[in-house]
Design a protein around this motif. Structure first.
Motif, PDB file in Angstrom:
ATOM      1  N   ASN A   3      12.110 -31.982 -28.422  1.00  0.00           N
ATOM      2  CA  ASN A   3      11.818 -31.938 -26.913  1.00  0.00           C
ATOM      3  C   ASN A   3      12.745 -30.837 -26.476  1.00  0.00           C
ATOM      4  N   LYS A   4      12.179 -29.858 -25.649  1.00  0.00           N
ATOM      5  CA  LYS A   4      13.129 -28.577 -24.948  1.00  0.00           C
ATOM      6  C   LYS A   4      14.028 -29.176 -23.923  1.00  0.00           C
ATOM      7  N   VAL A   5      15.029 -28.894 -23.642  1.00  0.00           N
ATOM      8  CA  VAL A   5      16.144 -29.053 -22.654  1.00  0.00           C
ATOM      9  C   VAL A   5      15.408 -28.311 -21.378  1.00  0.00           C
ATOM     10  N   LYS A   6      15.271 -29.296 -20.333  1.00  0.00           N
ATOM     11  CA  LYS A   6      14.763 -28.558 -19.026  1.00  0.00           C
ATOM     12  C   LYS A   6      15.727 -28.638 -17.841  1.00  0.00           C
ATOM     13  N   SER A   7      16.728 -29.444 -17.970  1.00  0.00           N
ATOM     14  CA  SER A   7      17.683 -29.677 -16.839  1.00  0.00           C
ATOM     15  C   SER A   7      19.236 -29.325 -17.353  1.00  0.00           C
ATOM     16  N   TYR A   8      19.978 -28.834 -16.430  1.00  0.00           N
ATOM     17  CA  TYR A   8      21.474 -28.534 -16.681  1.00  0.00           C
ATOM     18  C   TYR A   8      22.175 -29.903 -17.383  1.00  0.00           C
ATOM     19  N   GLU A   9      22.105 -31.195 -16.632  1.00  0.00           N
ATOM     20  CA  GLU A   9      22.429 -32.199 -17.328  1.00  0.00           C
ATOM     21  C   GLU A   9      22.068 -32.687 -18.744  1.00  0.00           C
ATOM     22  N   GLU A  17      27.321 -33.483 -27.496  1.00  0.00           N
ATOM     23  CA  GLU A  17      26.852 -33.935 -28.815  1.00  0.00           C
ATOM     24  C   GLU A  17      27.247 -33.204 -30.009  1.00  0.00           C
ATOM     25  N   MET A  18      27.019 -31.827 -29.802  1.00  0.00           N
ATOM     26  CA  MET A  18      27.065 -30.747 -30.884  1.00  0.00           C
ATOM     27  C   MET A  18      28.600 -30.109 -30.813  1.00  0.00           C
ATOM     28  N   GLY A  19      28.930 -30.234 -29.655  1.00  0.00           N
ATOM     29  CA  GLY A  19      30.323 -29.583 -29.757  1.00  0.00           C
ATOM     30  C   GLY A  19      30.564 -28.159 -29.510  1.00  0.00           C
ATOM     31  N   LEU A  20      29.355 -27.227 -30.461  1.00  0.00           N
ATOM     32  CA  LEU A  20      29.215 -26.014 -30.120  1.00  0.00           C
ATOM     33  C   LEU A  20      27.952 -25.626 -30.047  1.00  0.00           C
ATOM     34  N   LEU A  21      27.611 -24.984 -28.839  1.00  0.00           N
ATOM     35  CA  LEU A  21      26.327 -24.295 -28.507  1.00  0.00           C
ATOM     36  C   LEU A  21      26.393 -22.840 -28.180  1.00  0.00           C
ATOM     37  N   PRO A  22      26.066 -21.981 -29.358  1.00  0.00           N
ATOM     38  CA  PRO A  22      25.944 -20.581 -28.926  1.00  0.00           C
ATOM     39  C   PRO A  22      24.668 -20.251 -27.866  1.00  0.00           C
ATOM     40  N   LEU A  23      24.992 -19.293 -27.346  1.00  0.00           N
ATOM     41  CA  LEU A  23      23.972 -18.733 -26.175  1.00  0.00           C
ATOM     42  C   LEU A  23      22.579 -18.333 -26.875  1.00  0.00           C
ATOM     43  N   ALA A  24      22.714 -17.588 -27.960  1.00  0.00           N
ATOM     44  CA  ALA A  24      21.524 -17.049 -28.568  1.00  0.00           C
ATOM     45  C   ALA A  24      21.843 -17.380 -30.170  1.00  0.00           C
ATOM     46  N   PRO A  25      20.599 -17.385 -30.861  1.00  0.00           N
ATOM     47  CA  PRO A  25      20.723 -17.775 -32.312  1.00  0.00           C
ATOM     48  C   PRO A  25      21.938 -16.927 -32.997  1.00  0.00           C
ATOM     49  N   LEU A  26      22.777 -17.846 -33.453  1.00  0.00           N
ATOM     50  CA  LEU A  26      23.845 -17.159 -34.262  1.00  0.00           C
ATOM     51  C   LEU A  26      24.084 -17.808 -35.510  1.00  0.00           C
ATOM     52  N   ILE A  27      23.833 -19.199 -35.642  1.00  0.00           N
ATOM     53  CA  ILE A  27      23.920 -19.654 -36.934  1.00  0.00           C
ATOM     54  C   ILE A  27      22.688 -20.169 -37.484  1.00  0.00           C
ATOM     55  N   PRO A  28      22.150 -19.831 -38.498  1.00  0.00           N
ATOM     56  CA  PRO A  28      20.922 -20.440 -39.097  1.00  0.00           C
ATOM     57  C   PRO A  28      20.517 -21.675 -39.087  1.00  0.00           C
ATOM     58  N   ASP A  29      19.461 -22.255 -38.634  1.00  0.00           N
ATOM     59  CA  ASP A  29      18.919 -23.506 -38.474  1.00  0.00           C
ATOM     60  C   ASP A  29      20.052 -24.458 -37.674  1.00  0.00           C
ATOM     61  N   PRO A  31      21.011 -25.081 -33.527  1.00  0.00           N
ATOM     62  CA  PRO A  31      20.446 -24.957 -32.112  1.00  0.00           C
ATOM     63  C   PRO A  31      21.389 -24.010 -31.501  1.00  0.00           C
ATOM     64  N   SER A  32      20.774 -23.269 -30.462  1.00  0.00           N
ATOM     65  CA  SER A  32      21.399 -22.260 -29.141  1.00  0.00           C
ATOM     66  C   SER A  32      20.795 -22.684 -28.012  1.00  0.00           C
ATOM     67  N   LEU A  33      21.496 -22.410 -26.900  1.00  0.00           N
ATOM     68  CA  LEU A  33      20.926 -22.701 -25.535  1.00  0.00           C
ATOM     69  C   LEU A  33      19.577 -21.908 -25.508  1.00  0.00           C
ATOM     70  N   ASN A  34      19.419 -20.621 -25.994  1.00  0.00           N
ATOM     71  CA  ASN A  34      18.251 -19.986 -26.188  1.00  0.00           C
ATOM     72  C   ASN A  34      17.115 -20.890 -26.596  1.00  0.00           C
ATOM     73  N   SER A  35      17.318 -21.347 -27.857  1.00  0.00           N
ATOM     74  CA  SER A  35      16.281 -21.980 -28.700  1.00  0.00           C
ATOM     75  C   SER A  35      15.717 -23.252 -28.052  1.00  0.00           C
ATOM     76  N   ILE A  36      16.749 -24.183 -27.274  1.00  0.00           N
ATOM     77  CA  ILE A  36      16.592 -25.510 -26.911  1.00  0.00           C
ATOM     78  C   ILE A  36      15.928 -25.612 -25.440  1.00  0.00           C
ATOM     79  N   THR A  37      15.871 -24.428 -24.776  1.00  0.00           N
ATOM     80  CA  THR A  37      15.351 -24.324 -23.592  1.00  0.00           C
ATOM     81  C   THR A  37      13.934 -23.647 -23.580  1.00  0.00           C
ATOM     82  N   LEU A  38      13.280 -23.866 -22.585  1.00  0.00           N
ATOM     83  CA  LEU A  38      12.081 -22.959 -22.230  1.00  0.00           C
ATOM     84  C   LEU A  38      12.292 -21.447 -21.986  1.00  0.00           C
TER      85      LEU A  38
END
Length: 224
Positions: A3-9, A17-29, A31-38
């Protein structure tokens, strides 16, 4: 992540949970903020716009934000931030590293200005650094990336551009703060570990939260 993340919360929970979240895809397979949001939510100017969240995470003290890895923007949770700082940062000060030939004079110049004016925005920083000219733009940007890559500075938020009446007028500007100032202000303590111990801690964490072996191996190469 199904499921895509839809809210700031919801995004905050992913970072924690992940500890690290790139804005755009950086690491193969991984998540990134770009990939988990609409996709349609980006640059929508609404409360559901991840582009606006990126600096809110930092201004709220949820995560450290900056071009910490491979010159790319990443978010690091409060819990992991001291460990990432230990691995990617340095014990020596910026001044000491400059005199040892390991920091550019432009980076030192910008760091000194930021240190004296914590939270300074990009426009004011370029002016104070005497780097307003077009031909100095790349030098300015490279120095900022250099300081973020060693985690000497973080992106602390954005500064709205306003007119004489206080009305928003034009593009907002990124604000910068030294890591030490941001961490102190957000009550993030340093850790009593050496670099290798911190690295082992991080890799153990990522092995636990990420089942993909390729992603973990890429993280091993980044965290050197």
């Amino acid at each position: 992540m199904g499921n895509k993340v839809k809210s700031y919360e919801e995004a905050v929970k992913v970072i924690e949970e992940m500890g690290l979240l790139p804005l755009a895809p950086l690491i193969p397979d991984y998540p990134s903020l770009n990939s988990i949001t609409l996709e349609e939510a980006w640059h929508s100017g609404t409360e559901f716009d991840p582009w606006n969240w990126r600096t809110k995470f930092s201004s709220d003290g949820v995560a450290g934000y900056g071009k910490f890895m491979k010159k790319k923007s990443v978010l690091v949770s409060r819990r992991l931030l001291p460990y990432v700082k230990m691995v990617l940062g340095f014990n020596d000060t910026v001044e000491e590293r400059y005199y040892n030939g390991n920091v550019s004079k432009e980076a030192l110049h910008l760091f000194r200005i930021i240190h004296l004016d914590e939270g300074i925005d990009t426009r004011a920083l370029r002016t104070k650094a005497d780097m307003r000219e077009k031909e100095k733009k790349k030098i300015f940007e490279n120095a900022l990336v250099e300081l973020q890559g060693s985690m000497d500075i973080v992106i602390s938020g954005i500064q709205e551009k306003t007119d004489a009446n206080g009305e928003k007028n034009g593009w907002s500007s990124t604000s910068f703060e030294t890591y030490d100032s941001w961490a102190k202000r957000n009550h993030i303590e340093s850790i009593d570990l050496d670099r290798e111990e911190a690295r082992k801690y991080l890799l153990t964490h990522f092995k636990n939260v990420c089942s993909n072996e390729t992603a973990v191996k890429r993280l091993e190469k980044i965290l050197v």
